[in-house]
Motif scaffolding. Structure first.
Motif, mmCIF file in Angstrom:
data_model
loop_
_atom_site.group_PDB
_atom_site.id
_atom_site.type_symbol
_atom_site.label_atom_id
_atom_site.label_comp_id
_atom_site.label_asym_id
_atom_site.label_seq_id
_atom_site.Cartn_x
_atom_site.Cartn_y
_atom_site.Cartn_z
ATOM 1 N N UNK A 204 4.020 -54.585 11.196
ATOM 2 C CA UNK A 204 2.793 -54.845 11.050
ATOM 3 C C UNK A 204 1.878 -53.409 11.367
ATOM 4 N N UNK A 205 1.343 -52.825 10.538
ATOM 5 C CA UNK A 205 0.456 -51.765 10.813
ATOM 6 C C UNK A 205 -1.007 -51.906 10.343
ATOM 7 N N UNK A 206 -2.019 -52.060 10.977
ATOM 8 C CA UNK A 206 -3.227 -52.026 10.772
ATOM 9 C C UNK A 206 -4.182 -50.755 11.000
ATOM 10 N N UNK A 207 -4.781 -50.634 10.106
ATOM 11 C CA UNK A 207 -6.157 -49.339 10.109
ATOM 12 C C UNK A 207 -7.442 -50.082 10.825
ATOM 13 N N UNK A 208 -7.878 -49.760 11.635
ATOM 14 C CA UNK A 208 -9.309 -50.451 11.949
ATOM 15 C C UNK A 208 -10.142 -48.949 12.554
ATOM 16 N N UNK A 209 -11.308 -48.895 11.859
ATOM 17 C CA UNK A 209 -12.133 -47.670 12.504
ATOM 18 C C UNK A 209 -11.566 -46.407 12.359
ATOM 19 N N UNK A 210 -10.539 -46.248 11.302
ATOM 20 C CA UNK A 210 -9.783 -45.006 11.217
ATOM 21 C C UNK A 210 -8.603 -44.930 12.291
ATOM 22 N N UNK B 27 1.150 -29.963 17.708
ATOM 23 C CA UNK B 27 1.352 -30.254 19.122
ATOM 24 C C UNK B 27 0.765 -31.834 19.226
ATOM 25 N N UNK B 28 1.324 -32.348 20.438
ATOM 26 C CA UNK B 28 1.091 -33.703 20.374
ATOM 27 C C UNK B 28 -0.578 -34.037 20.954
ATOM 28 N N UNK B 29 -1.196 -35.106 19.973
ATOM 29 C CA UNK B 29 -2.656 -35.125 20.335
ATOM 30 C C UNK B 29 -3.043 -36.022 21.395
ATOM 31 N N UNK B 30 -3.658 -35.382 22.331
ATOM 32 C CA UNK B 30 -4.157 -36.190 23.639
ATOM 33 C C UNK B 30 -5.545 -36.893 23.251
ATOM 34 N N UNK B 31 -5.469 -38.141 23.335
ATOM 35 C CA UNK B 31 -6.614 -39.001 22.507
ATOM 36 C C UNK B 31 -7.987 -38.960 23.774
ATOM 37 N N UNK B 32 -8.924 -38.876 23.155
ATOM 38 C CA UNK B 32 -10.173 -38.978 24.251
ATOM 39 C C UNK B 32 -10.456 -40.552 24.607
ATOM 40 N N UNK B 33 -11.222 -40.820 25.543
ATOM 41 C CA UNK B 33 -11.549 -42.129 25.911
ATOM 42 C C UNK B 33 -12.130 -42.923 24.988
ATOM 43 N N UNK B 34 -12.912 -42.459 24.109
ATOM 44 C CA UNK B 34 -13.335 -43.233 22.720
ATOM 45 C C UNK B 34 -12.202 -43.571 21.677
ATOM 46 N N UNK B 35 -11.278 -42.581 21.610
ATOM 47 C CA UNK B 35 -10.193 -42.853 20.552
ATOM 48 C C UNK B 35 -9.324 -43.896 21.382
ATOM 49 N N UNK B 36 -9.270 -43.768 22.487
ATOM 50 C CA UNK B 36 -8.239 -44.679 23.173
ATOM 51 C C UNK B 36 -8.696 -46.123 23.121
ATOM 52 N N UNK B 37 -10.171 -46.320 23.053
ATOM 53 C CA UNK B 37 -10.776 -47.439 22.984
ATOM 54 C C UNK B 37 -10.796 -48.182 21.449
ATOM 55 N N UNK B 38 -10.499 -47.136 20.588
ATOM 56 C CA UNK B 38 -10.255 -47.622 19.186
ATOM 57 C C UNK B 38 -9.068 -48.008 18.844
ATOM 58 N N UNK B 39 -8.077 -47.433 19.466
ATOM 59 C CA UNK B 39 -6.668 -47.685 19.364
ATOM 60 C C UNK B 39 -6.264 -49.027 20.223
ATOM 61 N N UNK B 40 -7.116 -49.440 21.177
ATOM 62 C CA UNK B 40 -7.063 -50.706 21.898
ATOM 63 C C UNK B 40 -7.272 -51.878 20.666
ATOM 64 N N UNK B 41 -8.443 -51.569 20.017
ATOM 65 C CA UNK B 41 -9.048 -52.591 18.965
ATOM 66 C C UNK B 41 -7.780 -52.430 17.921
ATOM 67 N N UNK B 42 -7.355 -51.407 17.316
ATOM 68 C CA UNK B 42 -6.239 -51.516 16.408
ATOM 69 C C UNK B 42 -4.929 -52.135 16.754
ATOM 70 N N UNK B 43 -4.661 -51.820 18.032
ATOM 71 C CA UNK B 43 -3.438 -52.302 18.584
ATOM 72 C C UNK B 43 -3.418 -53.782 18.758
ATOM 73 N N UNK B 44 -4.645 -54.544 19.287
ATOM 74 C CA UNK B 44 -4.910 -55.936 19.373
ATOM 75 C C UNK B 44 -4.973 -56.622 18.047
ATOM 76 N N UNK B 45 -5.563 -56.088 17.026
ATOM 77 C CA UNK B 45 -5.384 -56.443 15.710
ATOM 78 C C UNK B 45 -4.063 -56.616 15.084
ATOM 79 N N UNK B 46 -3.154 -55.814 15.059
ATOM 80 C CA UNK B 46 -1.890 -55.870 14.585
ATOM 81 C C UNK B 46 -1.042 -56.918 15.485
#
Ligand code: MF3
Ligand code: CO
Ligand code: CO
Length: 254
Positions: A97-103, A2-21
């Motif tokens: 562009x796809x970057x991985x930051x902090x997993x 099923x589709x993963x619902x991200x936790x607040x801390x995962x969302x924060x990491x996704x914001x960082x990775x998205x900004x880097x891309x």
């Protein structure tokens, strides 16, 4: 599955990775000019991601992909492999562009018009971007995936373009490609229901001719069967209770 619902801390990491891309696209933009090779663009992006961002270029070695970015020129639909071929005036090129930051992954692409581009090509580029944003505007908790696909398909076809069906957007997070498949065509009210905390990409590919694609002998490069021009734009999107947050937004888009 099923589709993963991200936790607040995962969302924060996704914001960082998205900004880097997004930052990589902003960095590379001034280099996408007549005479540059896509291998040169690949090296600039690779070195920036690794040395400056201290992140990982996700495409490199992904299922055997040989480079750190995808560069898809003219009738190439997606997954173009950087090479020693120079960009020439009139080319339209997608840089993905796809970057991985902090997993966690951030995934975004945009079109560049090189030198003087035919108005027909420019129109395809602009309509494809608009189609992506019309899809993005459908996103909110409670919306259906089909709402996104329909918005994109309706606008594309109203403008006499076709929507590629062989590739789609995707869930994204710790994995590059997660559930769900985000189709760029569909019917209102059909498909999975979006929930706050889901993160997906929306990345429509529109063709000037027919929608059909074929993959070249390198196993990656997807081109239009009829050799018509193709354009693509991509953002990584967080579903929120009332709408969406574009995690890969560039300064010029704010
Ligand atoms: N970035 C592409 C996407 O939007 C995937 C590229 S896979 C690669 O999903 F291996 F070609 F890099
Ligand atoms: Co993607
Ligand atoms: Co991408």
């Amino acid at each position: 599955m099923s589709i993963i619902i991200k936790t607040d801390s995962e969302i924060e990491k996704m914001r960082v990775a998205g900004k880097l891309a997004a930052d990589v696209l902003e960095m590379i933009a001034p280099f996408v000019v007549v005479g540059v090779t896509t291998n040169e663009l690949d090296k600039l992006c690779h070195d920036f991601i690794v040395d400056v961002q201290q992140a990982i270029p996700a495409p490199l070695n992904y299922h055997g992909f040989p480079k750190s970015i995808c560069t898809s020129i003219n009738h190439t639909v997606c997954h173009g492999i950087p090479s020693d071929k120079k960009l020439k005036s009139g080319d339209i090129v997608n840089v993905d562009i796809t970057v991985i930051k902090d997993d966690y992954h951030g995934d975004t692409s945009q079109m560049f018009c090189v030198g003087t581009v035919n108005p027909h090509a420019k129109r395809l580029v602009d309509i494809t971007r608009e189609a992506m944003f019309l899809g993005i505007k459908q996103v909110r908790a409670g919306a259906r995936l089909g709402d996104i696909g329909h918005a994109i398909q309706h606008y594309a076809e109203a403008n006499r373009y076709s929507v590629v069906r062989d590739f789609c957007g995707h869930g994204i997070g710790k994995s590059f490609h997660e559930e769900p498949h985000v189709l760029h065509y569909g019917k209102i009210g059909e498909g999975e229901t979006l929930e706050a905390g889901m993160i997906i990409t929306i990345e429509p590919m529109l063709n000037l001719g027919k929608r059909h694609v074929k993959t070249l002998g390198d196993g990656w490069t997807a081109v239009t069967k009829d050799h018509s021009l193709s354009a693509q734009w991509e953002h990584t999107i967080l579903v929120t209770p009332t709408g969406y947050e574009i995690l890969t937004l560039r300064q010029e888009e704010m």
